[in-house]
Design a protein around this motif. Structure first.
Motif, short mmCIF file in Angstrom:
data_model
loop_
_atom_site.label_atom_id
_atom_site.label_comp_id
_atom_site.label_asym_id
_atom_site.label_seq_id
_atom_site.Cartn_x
_atom_site.Cartn_y
_atom_site.Cartn_z
N GLY A 238 0.82 -1.27 -0.11
CA GLY A 238 -0.20 0.18 0.00
C GLY A 238 0.87 1.32 -0.06
N LEU A 239 0.36 2.24 0.24
CA LEU A 239 1.22 3.57 0.32
C LEU A 239 2.27 3.56 1.02
CD1 LEU A 239 -1.70 6.34 0.44
CD2 LEU A 239 -0.50 5.82 -1.47
N SER B 137 -5.17 0.86 -0.15
CA SER B 137 -4.76 2.26 -0.26
C SER B 137 -5.70 2.64 -1.39
CB SER B 137 -3.21 2.87 -0.15
OG SER B 137 -2.60 2.25 0.85
N LEU C 244 -1.34 5.92 -4.90
CA LEU C 244 -0.84 4.60 -4.98
C LEU C 244 -0.23 4.06 -6.16
CD1 LEU C 244 -0.31 1.74 -3.30
CD2 LEU C 244 -2.24 0.95 -4.35
#
Lengths: 645, 246
Positions: free
Chosen positions: A43-44, A74, A168
């Motif tokens: 994810g981020l 995300s 993202l």
């Protein structure tokens, strides 16, 4: 017990991070190549950390359970990302962003961490623009801002209703570039099953290849968990179906502390539940509260008629509508923070003013904004959200107001970390939603994206180096060491145990039951009696799970039921800890609302005398947990009652 | 409503697959398509049979993980949505629904309805980004981008990488997917310096992985859940030709 020293750097608050960077240890380029870092989650936080560490020259291995790193949850964040750029000239500063975040979190987060978050926020926007994130722009070509809850300034940057997706994809692009460059190796469709500790330090993981079912061993000089939150303990939430606590739960069992597990966020604007077969809840972005007004009928009989389908929202005259947020909180109106908005919706519905057939919904109305701005402006701002709503509910929100209700969305609690984002296990770092650090008892809108990227782009690349500088003489440890074998055997035993229950009930059955217990007793309103009841019921459900679970298929194969069972087994333990944490916190703060502790107006009654601490839980054996306390000290700000009136 | 399902079952990548018929009863029109499959899987588990494997995650139409070829259409009989957003009100009592995986050589079946789309990641790795290191930036508002360009860029960037375009195309072409990424970056000044290099490398990778060419039937555009326009393919072609001749 482990050391709960937060390791906050010296100096005045605004100088701490630069002081840290000025004095930290670094690793020279030739040594970076010799150091391996494992990152779990794309994810981020995970993708940005892996990309940045790869750029620096470290040798990174990154893992995700999805088929591609771009799928991490995300991607579903809609509304935006905060930064203290002050482009609108409306009075924003780094200090104000810091202050709003501490206050929004109801004074239960660590001052130094939050200040650093606000401090790096502007760099995130610069970084993302350089990567080509297509943020919304004004006609003059500059970046556009909008407002989010808990702030009186417009500091939120956004890309339509898909800000998380665009951020993202920016991080995924940078990650892809490093994969191509060979500094990062990607292991998709792999799930972390356990942490390997050698001589007291995190040195690797056991992962399951989800296609073949085989267990695999990976070494790292350090391990980063960026595995997201645990909202799915409630079964129905806005999380992705695969979102889980298992990586965090395994490291908790190996000695990392779990902080403030009862701080869970219920988001006020989600599409209401529609049936027993429902598998997830869909969020309608907080940004909608910029232009949408929340109301219920003033008269109970009108609400009754609406529920029965005999009266339409549009036919209720203005004077018979109760815009309860504007009424109760005139200063912030519809843009009060999430915990406040959620409780207010519950209060109205519990009082009998709910508007859908279940009585658990309120209106989110755009009629006035459409009149004021025109349908095309609303469509441009929120078009994809309106479309999403219409596809799910089969109602046109341009013509009829949306119906919304609160749902589990985010978890502020997580693995305890110090200022360097390191857990109580040396060499184990935790970033993004998986750690507990920045949001206290309630997260403000558009701050999760900010924190994920702050941790990954701008904090871990520094703090990991400070740790790794003392590891440069450690050669890569072969994975045939007994510690790896032992961890792998532990995982295999657990999976075999799950497969061998051979009962008659599906994983989903147990997950849904757990979700009901959690939502009814550990949800928006909590009290001692219900929390004790929840603990009892979770324990007996857990017992039943280990007796009556049925998993089809085989262990050495792609087996989605086994994957789910492994995650739900951990949720069944976590649920108890959340209830226990809620029980020990005899106060109301942020998303944690204990019905026994409220003001006459029904607001949170905090107890700073006794509870101004982080509750960091230690695992002491199955179903046994011990709480440790990190006191919170506020040097810069005055701790006050949180008022949005 | 009661439904007959004909679902593609395939043990693994090497085994031969076949259609198997199932029946589900009392499905509510407000149930989502994947929730209907959850109900079927619950039935199968009760009978100690292996449930149907399919990819899914966010269930709100943004992660791009769900797929499914439903009655001959990627993401089923509704426009501008993914399979997870499809609801059973689009079907009627007594319907037979045929459910297959994406069928394209570069997307081999892993199991049942689950396919391997890592070919898309490989194309992006060739240059579907702006090569900027963390920290090497300038003040965000020093780069001015007209609203029109930013909007066009965002239109293309909305691609979720689900692969419906490839599944819909008789040539299994990935031109819409690649065109969307090329357009997203080409509309922005930050993306200009490496534009030529990017398009040449991404197209070469696309060809190498076995995706077919575009023959202008635009099934991809018709089936795209995010309404990515075919003009992105035109932009891809233009960029590619310019890069080739200069």
């Amino acid at each position: 017990m482990a050391d709960l020293n937060p390791k906050i750097p010296q100096g005045p608050l605004s100088q701490k991070w630069s002081h840290y960077k000025d004095h930290q240890n670094l690793v020279n380029p030739s040594n970076k190549r010799k150091l391996d870092i494992i990152v779990v989650g794309t994810g981020l936080a995970g993708a940005s950390a892996a990309a940045s560490l790869g750029e620096l020259g470290f040798n990174v291995k990154i893992f995700c359970y999805q088929d591609s790193p771009r799928r991490a949850h995300s991607i579903a964040a809609q509304g935006g990302i905060n930064a203290a750029k002050n482009y609108p000239n409306d009075g924003d500063t780094i200090y104000r962003l810091f202050y709003d975040t501490i206050k929004g979190g109801d004074y239960r987060s660590r001052e130094a961490n939050v200040y650093r978050l606000a401090e790096v926020s502007n760099a995130i926007i610069d970084q993302c623009v350089a990567q080509g994130v297509p943020f919304a722009r004004e006609y003059n070509g500059t970046l556009e801002n909008r407002s989010f809850g808990g702030a009186q300034v417009s500091r939120t940057f956004y890309a339509r209703g898909q800000t998380g997706q665009q951020l993202l994809l920016g991080a995924y692009g940078s990650l892809s570039r490093q994969i191509k460059a060979g500094t990062v190796t990607l292991y998709n469709r792999h799930e972390m099953m356990d942490l390997v500790i050698i001589d007291g330090k995190a040195r690797g993981i056991i992962a399951r290849n989800l296609i073949t079912g085989q267990l695999e061993r990976y070494f790292g000089h350090a391990v980063v968990l960026a595995t997201g939150g645990y909202g799915n303990v409630f079964y129905l939430s806005t999380n992705a179906m695969g979102s889980n606590v298992s990586a965090c739960w395994q490291v908790f069992k190996k000695g990392a502390y779990f902080a403030n597990p009862c701080f869970t966020q219920i988001h006020p604007t989600c599409i209401p539940v529609h049936g027993d077969y429902q598998s997830k809840l869909t969020l309608m972005s907080e940004s909608l509260r910029n232009d949408g007004r929340i109301w219920v009928p003033k008269k109970k009989e009108d609400a009754q008629k609406v529920r029965e389908g005999k009266l339409k929202a549009r036919d209720i005259p203005e004077e018979d509508r109760d815009y309860y947020l504007e009424r109760r909180y005139p200063a912030y109106g519809n843009l009060v923070p999430r915990d406040v908005a959620s409780r207010a919706a519950k209060e109205r519905c519990d009082a009998g003013y709910g508007v859908n057939e279940t009585g658990l919904a309120v209106f989110l109305d755009f009629e006035e904004s459409i009149k004021r701005l025109g349908k095309n402006v609303i469509e441009e701002r929120y078009g994809n959200l309106f479309q999403m709503y219409e596809k799910i509910v089969d109602e046109n929100p341009y013509e009829n107001p949306m119906m919304i209700y609160p749902a589990v969305h985010y978890t502020m609690g997580g693995i305890w970390v110090d200022y360097e984002l390191m857990s109580t296990i040396p060499g184990l770092f935790v970033a993004g939603e998986a750690n507990y650090s920045d949001h206290g008892a309630n997260r403000l809108g558009a701050s999760a994206l900010m924190q994920g990227l702050a941790d990954g782009y701008f904090i871990l690349p520094y703090t990991l180096q400070n740790y790794l500088a003392s590891e440069i003489k450690v050669p890569r440890i072969p994975t045939d060491r007994p510690e790896f074998t032992e961890a792998e055997n532990g995982v295999r035993n657990r999976l075999e145990k799950l497969m061998n229950i051979k009962g008659s009930l599906s994983v989903d059955h147990f997950h849904k039951e757990l979700g009901k217990i959690m939502w009814e007793n550990v949800g928006m309103g909590r009290n001692e009696q219900n929390l004790r009841k929840a603990i009892e019921r979770i324990r007996s459900l857990r017992e039943d799970f280990w007796k009556n679970l049925c998993i089809t298929g085989s262990i050495n194969d792609l087996n989605t039921e086994l994957e789910k069972a492994n995650r739900v087994a951990d949720f069944l333990e976590l649920g108890e800890l959340i209830a226990l944490d809620a029980l020990q916190r005899n106060e109301s703060c942020g998303g944690h609302f204990r019905e026994e502790y409220q003001t006459k107006e029904g607001e949170c009654l905090r107890n700073d005398q006794d509870y101004k601490y982080v509750a960091a839980w230690e695992f002491k054996g199955s179903g046994q947990f011990e709480v440790h306390k990190e006191p919170l000290q506020y040097e810069e700000i005055e701790v006050k009652q949180r008022v949005y009136k | 409503m009661d439904l007959t399902l004909k679902i593609w079952r395939q043990k693994d990548a090497k085994s031969k697959g076949k259609f198997v018929t199932y029946h589900v009863k009392d499905i509510s029109p407000t149930c989502s398509f994947l929730e209907m499959l959850d109900i079927l899987n619950e039935q199968l588990i009760q009978k100690n049979e292996e449930p149907v494997t399919f990819d899914h995650d966010c269930r709100e139409g943004i992660c791009g993980m769900c797929s499914l070829y439903i009655n001959g259409r990627p993401h089923g009989p509704d426009d501008a949505i993914t399979t997870c957003q499809l609801h059973m009100r689009k079907f009627k009592d007594g319907d037979t629904i045929v459910i297959e995986p994406w069928r394209a050589r570069p997307f081999p079946v892993i199991k049942d309805l689950m396919v391997d789309r890592s070919a898309f990641d490989k194309i992006i790795q060739e240059g579907g980004y702006i090569s900027v290191n963390t920290g090497a930036f300038t003040e965000a508002n020093s780069i001015l981008i007209s609203k029109e360009d930013a909007d066009l860029s965002m239109d293309a960037a909305a691609c979720i990488g689900c692969g419906a375009c490839v599944a819909a195309c008789k040539n299994a072409s990935a031109m819409l997917f690649v065109g969307a990424k090329i357009s997203h970056l080409a509309m922005l000044p930050q993306g200009a310096p490496e534009a030529k290099r990017r398009v040449l490398k991404m197209v070469a990778k696309m060809d190498e992985l076995g995706f077919g060419n575009c023959t202008n039937t635009y099934a991809c555009e018709a089936e795209c859940p995010k309404l990515i326009k075919r003009s992105n393919i035109a932009r891809l072609n233009r960029q590619f030709l310019t890069a080739k001749v200069s």
